[in-house]
Design a protein around this motif. Structure first.
Motif, short mmCIF file in Angstrom:
data_model
loop_
_atom_site.label_atom_id
_atom_site.label_comp_id
_atom_site.label_asym_id
_atom_site.label_seq_id
_atom_site.Cartn_x
_atom_site.Cartn_y
_atom_site.Cartn_z
N GLY C 28 0.91 -1.25 0.15
CA GLY C 28 -0.12 0.03 -0.11
C GLY C 28 0.93 1.47 -0.14
N PRO C 29 0.34 2.49 -0.03
CA PRO C 29 -0.90 2.78 -0.22
C PRO C 29 -1.57 2.46 -1.94
N LEU C 30 -2.77 1.91 -1.86
CA LEU C 30 -3.38 1.73 -3.23
C LEU C 30 -4.43 2.50 -3.52
N CYS C 31 -4.80 2.80 -4.81
CA CYS C 31 -5.81 3.57 -5.12
C CYS C 31 -6.93 2.82 -5.82
N TYR C 32 -8.25 2.56 -5.72
CA TYR C 32 -9.15 2.23 -6.40
C TYR C 32 -10.12 3.39 -7.01
N LEU C 33 -9.76 3.29 -8.17
CA LEU C 33 -10.51 4.32 -9.25
C LEU C 33 -11.73 3.73 -9.93
N ALA C 34 -12.78 4.09 -9.25
CA ALA C 34 -14.13 3.68 -9.59
C ALA C 34 -14.76 4.48 -10.50
N THR C 35 -15.35 3.90 -11.60
CA THR C 35 -15.94 4.49 -12.89
C THR C 35 -17.53 4.56 -12.72
N ALA C 36 -17.95 3.58 -11.77
CA ALA C 36 -19.65 3.58 -11.72
C ALA C 36 -19.99 4.54 -11.11
N GLN C 37 -21.34 5.05 -11.27
CA GLN C 37 -22.02 5.92 -10.50
C GLN C 37 -23.32 4.94 -10.09
N ALA C 38 -23.71 5.29 -8.94
CA ALA C 38 -24.72 4.88 -8.24
C ALA C 38 -26.15 5.60 -8.48
N TYR C 39 -26.59 5.04 -9.76
CA TYR C 39 -28.00 5.71 -10.19
C TYR C 39 -29.01 5.04 -9.98
N ASP C 40 -28.99 3.62 -9.22
CA ASP C 40 -30.25 2.94 -8.82
C ASP C 40 -29.81 2.11 -7.76
N ASP C 41 -30.82 1.34 -6.96
CA ASP C 41 -30.42 0.49 -5.87
C ASP C 41 -29.65 -0.50 -6.01
N GLU C 42 -29.83 -1.23 -7.24
CA GLU C 42 -29.03 -2.26 -7.74
C GLU C 42 -27.46 -1.85 -7.73
N MET C 43 -27.23 -0.76 -8.57
CA MET C 43 -25.99 -0.27 -8.52
C MET C 43 -25.22 0.06 -7.14
N THR C 44 -26.15 0.81 -6.11
CA THR C 44 -25.68 1.19 -4.98
C THR C 44 -25.25 -0.18 -4.15
N GLU C 45 -26.16 -1.13 -4.39
CA GLU C 45 -25.74 -2.50 -3.55
C GLU C 45 -24.38 -2.96 -4.16
N ARG C 46 -24.47 -2.99 -5.39
CA ARG C 46 -23.23 -3.70 -5.98
C ARG C 46 -22.09 -3.02 -5.75
N ILE C 47 -21.76 -1.55 -5.62
CA ILE C 47 -20.63 -0.80 -5.41
C ILE C 47 -20.50 -1.20 -3.93
N ALA C 48 -21.53 -1.01 -3.05
CA ALA C 48 -21.18 -1.23 -1.69
C ALA C 48 -20.64 -2.61 -1.37
N ARG C 49 -21.05 -3.66 -1.98
CA ARG C 49 -20.46 -4.92 -1.82
C ARG C 49 -19.13 -5.10 -2.34
N HIS C 50 -18.66 -4.39 -3.46
CA HIS C 50 -17.29 -4.56 -4.02
C HIS C 50 -16.61 -3.72 -2.93
N ARG C 51 -16.89 -2.52 -2.42
CA ARG C 51 -16.19 -1.78 -1.38
C ARG C 51 -16.03 -2.46 -0.05
N SER C 52 -16.77 -3.12 0.25
CA SER C 52 -16.94 -4.02 1.81
C SER C 52 -15.77 -4.91 1.58
N ARG C 53 -15.39 -5.64 0.07
CA ARG C 53 -14.77 -6.58 0.19
C ARG C 53 -13.22 -6.10 0.35
N ARG C 54 -12.97 -4.57 -0.04
CA ARG C 54 -11.75 -4.24 0.14
C ARG C 54 -11.37 -3.42 1.50
#
Lengths: 181, 181, 181
Positions: C28-54
């Motif tokens: 570390g330190p590492l940078c996670y450069l996310a391109t997705a935007q949470a425009y609906d619940d499905e996406m918000t949930e998916r982003i949160a799942r990915h983030r919680s793994r890191r």
């Protein structure tokens, strides 16, 4: 003790044929565990075509939903079991739900974890056929997206427990895991 | 005597470019056997882009339907023939039928077997470009499903007769059959 | 000087997990450069799942459009940068246009060439996740076809500049470019 082989590939890529060859190398008797149900003429015809390709060394069991339970029940009775295919099993599980998304996904994932645990316990070698369904454009329809995600997670989970992973492209297998080297 | 190379991959994966490089390694004159017909502006533009990438060493023949017959007719006239692509030829065959499913499939498969037989007889090396179309979600529409199945069977059949099979992913080729080793 | 790794695969194939493992091997330190935007619940949930793994070693930057500019700006600040993912960035670029096709494609391709040039200049290693989207049936809808073509061209262009290309199938990586041997 257990030996699991996962075979993936696209539609009509020769996955089933390659899986049958691998199973036949174990000698007989063999079990063909079919997850497809003939709900229309197209499917009936497709199942009949696959079945006619297989010879008398095979016992066919049709089980659309209780795949882990069936595997556990018949363990020790054959030289190898061919499951054709995991993707249709997942689709059957999804369609058997009322469609509320979080519970549906949870139910399917619980079944997948049960399958994974069962595979670790098996004494009969199991060859599983699965499909690549995630390499096209994102589908419009939410159920298709859920199915695509679940199918991808299933492939990852089963490849992790499998001793061998092969991808079949244009009928030619490529081994990605478990190479003798 | 015959030497057939099959090149598969997804849309815009660099298949055609790789196929052209392989063909050019034979020296000229070369034949570019195009199966696409420009039925709209998008297609006209795409064909023009592909054609402008190729140099003067190429003779271009456009043949949407009579692929085996054309190959047999021009055998011996070039150092290599590039067929771009099999998938569009299959699609042309399907669309030339009135759509009654069992006969359509039979007609397309008969053409495929004729192509396969022709390839075995050729003295000029033939490089065929084809597409992976079976790694997405099962299409809703029955004609698309039939096309997907036929395209998969075509890839299996042609890879079986081919001396080499390469899959191109992100422009990078991976040889699955016929490695010098 | 620069070191770029491109990781491709289908939906839910384990690409992001593999990319994270590669990044973590840099410390570390590492940078996670996310391109997705949470425009609906499905996406918000998916982003949160990915983030919680890191874990905490990661700084997350969200940037839907200005990917090359952001990479250039943060160069030298981390041990490695993970871009997840290129395909969503392309989709964001396409959707940010008014939809006139020739200009849209030109705009997206100009951005891609800028990304490619930036990658050659970076001193921090960059790991890019991308998707295979061109191995299903040709989509009916022209925007989906344009997206599929652009995504394929992007994969070719980035694989050409990358030092390593890996395709992940069922969670298992296969290296197609830059093998040590």
């Amino acid at each position: 003790m257990s030996h699991t082989i996962l075979i993936t590939g696209g539609a009509c890529s020769g996955k089933s044929r390659f899986a049958e060859e691998l199973a036949l190398s174990h000698g007989g008797p063999l079990c063909y565990l079919a997850t497809a149900q003939a709900y229309d003429d197209e499917m009936t015809e497709r199942i009949a075509r696959h079945r006619s390709r297989r010879g008398g060394v095979w016992q066919t069991i049709e089980e659309p939903l209780l795949l882990p339970q069936t595997l556990a029940r018949i363990d020790g009775e054959h030289r190898a079991i061919l499951v054709d295919c995991v993707t249709i099993w997942l689709s059957n599980l999804l369609l058997s739900c009322d469609g509320t998304q979080p519970e549906t996904e949870e139910y399917v994932m619980a079944n997948l974890h049960r399958l994974s645990a069962t595979l670790r316990e098996m004494t009969t070698p199991v060859i599983l056929v699965t499909n690549e369904v995630g390499m096209g454009i994102v589908p419009d329809n939410p159920l298709a997206r859920l199915f695509r995600d679940v199918a991808g997670q299933s492939n990852q989970l089963l490849a992790a427990v499998a001793d061998e992973l092969h991808v079949v492209i244009s009928g030619i297998p490529l081994q990605l895991k478990g190479r003798a080297s």
